[in-house]
Design a protein around this motif. Structure first.
Motif, mmCIF file in Angstrom:
data_model
loop_
_atom_site.group_PDB
_atom_site.id
_atom_site.type_symbol
_atom_site.label_atom_id
_atom_site.label_comp_id
_atom_site.label_asym_id
_atom_site.label_seq_id
_atom_site.Cartn_x
_atom_site.Cartn_y
_atom_site.Cartn_z
ATOM 1 N N LEU A 40 22.689 24.165 -38.222
ATOM 2 C CA LEU A 40 23.038 24.423 -39.618
ATOM 3 C C LEU A 40 24.302 23.655 -39.992
ATOM 4 N N PRO A 41 24.375 23.120 -41.219
ATOM 5 C CA PRO A 41 25.600 22.421 -41.625
ATOM 6 C C PRO A 41 26.757 23.408 -41.684
ATOM 7 N N PRO A 42 27.948 23.017 -41.234
ATOM 8 C CA PRO A 42 29.087 23.947 -41.248
ATOM 9 C C PRO A 42 29.483 24.312 -42.670
ATOM 10 N N GLN A 43 29.850 25.555 -42.874
ATOM 11 C CA GLN A 43 30.290 26.026 -44.178
ATOM 12 C C GLN A 43 31.695 25.507 -44.486
ATOM 13 N N ASP A 44 31.964 25.230 -45.770
ATOM 14 C CA ASP A 44 33.306 24.823 -46.175
ATOM 15 C C ASP A 44 34.290 25.973 -46.051
ATOM 16 N N SER A 45 33.780 27.193 -46.129
ATOM 17 C CA SER A 45 34.639 28.370 -46.109
ATOM 18 C C SER A 45 35.062 28.733 -44.684
ATOM 19 N N PRO A 46 36.381 28.757 -44.395
ATOM 20 C CA PRO A 46 36.830 29.212 -43.070
ATOM 21 C C PRO A 46 36.368 30.641 -42.776
ATOM 22 N N THR A 210 60.312 32.383 -55.215
ATOM 23 C CA THR A 210 60.921 31.064 -55.460
ATOM 24 C C THR A 210 61.608 30.500 -54.231
ATOM 25 N N GLN A 211 61.725 31.303 -53.181
ATOM 26 C CA GLN A 211 62.368 30.830 -51.959
ATOM 27 C C GLN A 211 61.393 30.208 -50.973
ATOM 28 N N SER A 212 60.121 30.193 -51.321
ATOM 29 C CA SER A 212 59.124 29.610 -50.428
ATOM 30 C C SER A 212 58.202 28.684 -51.210
ATOM 31 N N ALA A 213 57.683 27.678 -50.527
ATOM 32 C CA ALA A 213 56.778 26.726 -51.167
ATOM 33 C C ALA A 213 55.406 27.359 -51.349
ATOM 34 N N PRO A 214 54.691 27.010 -52.423
ATOM 35 C CA PRO A 214 53.312 27.517 -52.583
ATOM 36 C C PRO A 214 52.421 27.023 -51.458
ATOM 37 N N GLN A 215 51.475 27.843 -51.076
ATOM 38 C CA GLN A 215 50.577 27.511 -49.978
ATOM 39 C C GLN A 215 49.156 27.318 -50.490
ATOM 40 N N SER A 216 48.559 26.166 -50.163
ATOM 41 C CA SER A 216 47.157 25.949 -50.504
ATOM 42 C C SER A 216 46.288 26.849 -49.642
ATOM 43 N N THR A 217 45.284 27.477 -50.259
ATOM 44 C CA THR A 217 44.405 28.382 -49.514
ATOM 45 C C THR A 217 42.962 27.898 -49.510
ATOM 46 N N GLY A 218 42.735 26.627 -49.863
ATOM 47 C CA GLY A 218 41.387 26.077 -49.795
ATOM 48 C C GLY A 218 40.558 26.430 -51.015
ATOM 49 N N THR A 219 39.257 26.441 -50.828
ATOM 50 C CA THR A 219 38.318 26.675 -51.930
ATOM 51 C C THR A 219 37.879 28.127 -51.949
ATOM 52 N N PHE A 220 38.005 28.762 -53.104
ATOM 53 C CA PHE A 220 37.630 30.160 -53.265
ATOM 54 C C PHE A 220 36.116 30.316 -53.205
ATOM 55 N N LEU A 221 35.662 31.356 -52.535
ATOM 56 C CA LEU A 221 34.241 31.702 -52.558
ATOM 57 C C LEU A 221 33.834 32.107 -53.978
ATOM 58 N N VAL A 222 32.611 31.777 -54.369
ATOM 59 C CA VAL A 222 32.108 32.195 -55.678
ATOM 60 C C VAL A 222 32.155 33.723 -55.786
#
Length: 348
Positions: A40-46, A210-222
């Protein structure tokens, strides 16, 4: 010399029956073999990737203990996750539990489901997958009720995962969604400590303070977009709808197709509680500019009168003539072009 064969024959028969039962059990679990997961192709979602692995590991453990029903249950869940299905942890009534176990597991499940409702599966996928699989493991071991160490192990993994999830979802959540026209723009999420650019549909980030950098969390599930933002999106204004109606050359008569489409326009207007209707008339460049200004006005007013006939207040209907000045298809002066002979209607 007397030889007693009966006990030996009985033991052989018993071994034969046991062997047959084991063979049947091995056949029964065959359809739940997870070898096909690698195809099966791997899912984009961790979350989905790790959830599939977690359930496959649970199935392997139950298979080693010859617990075929739970092997089948966990392997089935591994396959569903690998195929992209985001499903909830097991329900309490899926297992035969004591009242005390139901109370503890019910509170634990509610805690996990609340975090999923806040987008945890998309924000911190691996921990969310671990928490869901550990909960189902806890349920399964609690139902069996005779392996205290296994119950404690699953419970401990669950609690550690939920604690990690709770710290990760503490902050502002930003998810990039398309606008009402389906266009995905771009957002820069910035604090003094850094920034993240979101430019793909359902791409997301979390900011703590404001004391921490924003963190990317990837693509949200629908499913998580619906869980987190569904109520807000449903409460928002109904998106505008646009229509194009076309006319016979040099006249204010609709083409047959557009005459039929006019009823669709009127139906949409009638469905709005407080509609705002913008009607703009256009022509091609086959006549004089003055003639085309009046013709475009006539065309727009014809459609507007149909709208007003529904009882829509005149103050919410805007009519404007662009004549030949805003063609869809640019042409030289004097050229006839059917696509420019139109009325554009926007219903808000």
């Amino acid at each position: 010399m007397t030889v007693h064969l009966a006990p030996l024959v009985l033991r052989l028969r018993r071994l034969a029956v046991v062997g047959a039962l084991l063979s049947l059990a091995a056949c029964a679990v065959g359809p739940y073999d997870t070898d096909g997961l690698s195809d099966l192709p791997p899912q984009d979602s961790p979350f989905l990737r790790d959830l599939s692995r977690e359930y496959a590991a649970l199935g392997d453990m139950e298979r080693a203990e010859y617990d075929w029903p739970d092997t089948a249950r966990f392997y089935d869940r591994a396959i569903r996750a690998a195929k992209g299905e985001a499903f909830p942890p097991e329900r309490l009534d899926d297992r035969a539990l004591s009242d005390a176990a139901q109370e503890e597991l019910g509170a634990a499940r509610a805690r996990l489901v609340a975090l999923f409702g806040a987008g945890a599966r998309s924000i911190v996928g691996p921990d969310s997958a671990r928490g869901q699989a550990a909960f189902d493991c806890w349920m399964q071991e609690q139902e069996e009720g005779h392996q205290a160490d296994d119950i404690a192990r699953c419970r401990e993994i669950f609690l550690a995962a939920v604690t990690a999830i709770e710290s990760a979802v503490d902050g502002a959540l930003i998810v990039l969604l398309p606008d009402t026209d389906g266009v995905v723009g771009m957002i820069r999420v910035e604090t003094p400590q850094g920034s993240v650019v979101l430019e793909r549909e359902r791409e997301s980030a979390v900011t703590g303070d404001t004391q921490s950098a924003p963190q990317s969390t990837g693509t949200f599930l629908v499913a998580d977009v619906e869980a987190v933002f569904g109520a807000a999106l449903a409460a928002g204004p109904t998106p505008p709808v646009a229509f194009l109606l076309y006319f016979e050359q040099g006249t204010d008569r609709l083409t047959p197709d557009s005459a039929r489409k006019l009823s669709e326009v009127l139906e949409v207007v009638g469905q709005r509680k407080l509609p705002q209707v913008e009607v703009s008339g256009h022509t091609d460049r086959s006549g004089s500019a003055a003639f085309n200004d009046q013709l475009a006005q006539d065309r727009a007013e014809l459609v507007a009168q149909e709208v007003l006939g529904l009882g829509v207040p005149e103050r919410v209907v805007t009519v404007v003539s662009y004549g030949e000045r805003a063609p869809v298809v640019p042409t030289a002066d004097g050229v006839s072009e059917a696509r420019n002979r139109r009325v554009e209607i926007v219903v808000r």
